[in-house]
Design a protein around this motif. Structure first.
Motif, mmCIF file in Angstrom:
data_model
loop_
_atom_site.group_PDB
_atom_site.id
_atom_site.type_symbol
_atom_site.label_atom_id
_atom_site.label_comp_id
_atom_site.label_asym_id
_atom_site.label_seq_id
_atom_site.Cartn_x
_atom_site.Cartn_y
_atom_site.Cartn_z
ATOM 1 N N ARG A 119 31.869 -0.584 -29.904
ATOM 2 C CA ARG A 119 31.744 0.494 -28.813
ATOM 3 C C ARG A 119 33.502 0.866 -27.416
ATOM 4 O O ARG A 119 34.313 1.619 -27.238
ATOM 5 C CB ARG A 119 30.774 0.367 -27.909
ATOM 6 N N GLU A 150 40.676 -2.031 -20.843
ATOM 7 C CA GLU A 150 39.682 -0.671 -20.344
ATOM 8 C C GLU A 150 39.559 -0.694 -19.447
ATOM 9 O O GLU A 150 38.898 -1.882 -19.077
ATOM 10 C CB GLU A 150 38.810 -0.313 -21.623
ATOM 11 N N THR A 161 40.863 7.018 -25.586
ATOM 12 C CA THR A 161 41.910 7.139 -24.734
ATOM 13 C C THR A 161 43.544 7.421 -24.988
ATOM 14 O O THR A 161 44.068 7.431 -24.568
ATOM 15 C CB THR A 161 42.032 6.192 -23.767
ATOM 16 N N THR A 197 36.693 3.384 -26.906
ATOM 17 C CA THR A 197 37.313 3.948 -25.887
ATOM 18 C C THR A 197 38.541 4.031 -25.945
ATOM 19 O O THR A 197 38.869 5.241 -26.026
ATOM 20 C CB THR A 197 36.241 3.104 -24.755
#
Length: 210
Positions: free
Chosen positions: A125, A43, A133, A129
């Motif tokens: 978390r 990320e 995505t 994410t």
């Protein structure tokens, strides 16, 4: 990395876009056992820190997270499309034969310092994410809540988070910028004929010479 000026890309947006489009990075570390490389989906948060932050996770059984210390210098390599370029594709080769084979590619090197997060909240978390995505294009996106709670908690406990604060980004887009326009276009045409549209598109793209 050897970086001739005509292949150097300094535009942060172009570097960010390559990372976002090709998030599987090769994380290079140097621990007590020497150099190591791990290939991880990252990320990328461009808005945090001076040059952005990278986050990923590794299996708890992976010795990486125990062999590095918080603050250790690391390198992450991101690579876009690449391919062989034949001198036969250059019109000028037919005139003077002063051409040789080469390989075109685009890479970004992210230099930074690593931190380990053996923290279920951080991992949960991050996984949420990454899932949002990469599931976004699916007709029915999978979400973490789809998995049984006890199974999901076991999966979260089986991984460890890592975070890399980027100190500098170095981009090298070797896309025939050093060739005459006719030769560059000849290579693009040949690549498209062979189905290498991604590399051909990069050679045509606006970031080619920035």
């Amino acid at each position: 990395m050897y970086l001739p000026p005509h292949f150097a890309v300094t535009d942060p947006e172009a570097l960010h876009q390559l990372i976002l489009a090709h998030p599987l990075g090769a994380l290079i570390t140097c621990g007590e056992r020497g150099l190591d490389a791990n290939h991880l989906p990252f990320e990328f948060d461009a808005g945090e820190g001076e040059h952005g932050v990278l986050r990923a996770h590794v299996a708890r059984n992976n010795p990486l997270w125990q062999e590095v210390q918080d603050g250790d210098e690391v390198l992450v390599i991101f690579k876009a499309a690449d391919g062989y370029i034949s001198p036969n594709w250059y019109p000028s080769k037919q005139a003077h034969h002063k051409q040789v084979p080469t390989w075109n590619y685009a890479v970004v090197h992210a230099h930074g310092r690593i931190r380990i997060h053996d923290d279920a909240r951080f991992v949960r978390r991050l996984l949420a994410t990454l899932t949002r995505t990469h599931e976004a294009a699916e007709p029915v996106p999978w979400k973490m809540a789809d998995a049984p709670r006890d199974y999901l908690e076991a999966m979260v406990a089986a991984v460890v988070g890592i975070e890399i604060e980027i100190d500098r980004l170095v981009g090298k887009f070797k896309l025939s910028q050093n060739k005459e326009e006719g030769d560059r276009l000849g290579a693009i045409t040949a690549l498209r004929e062979r189905g290498c549209d991604a590399l051909a598109g990069a050679m045509e793209g606006p970031s080619r010479g920035r």
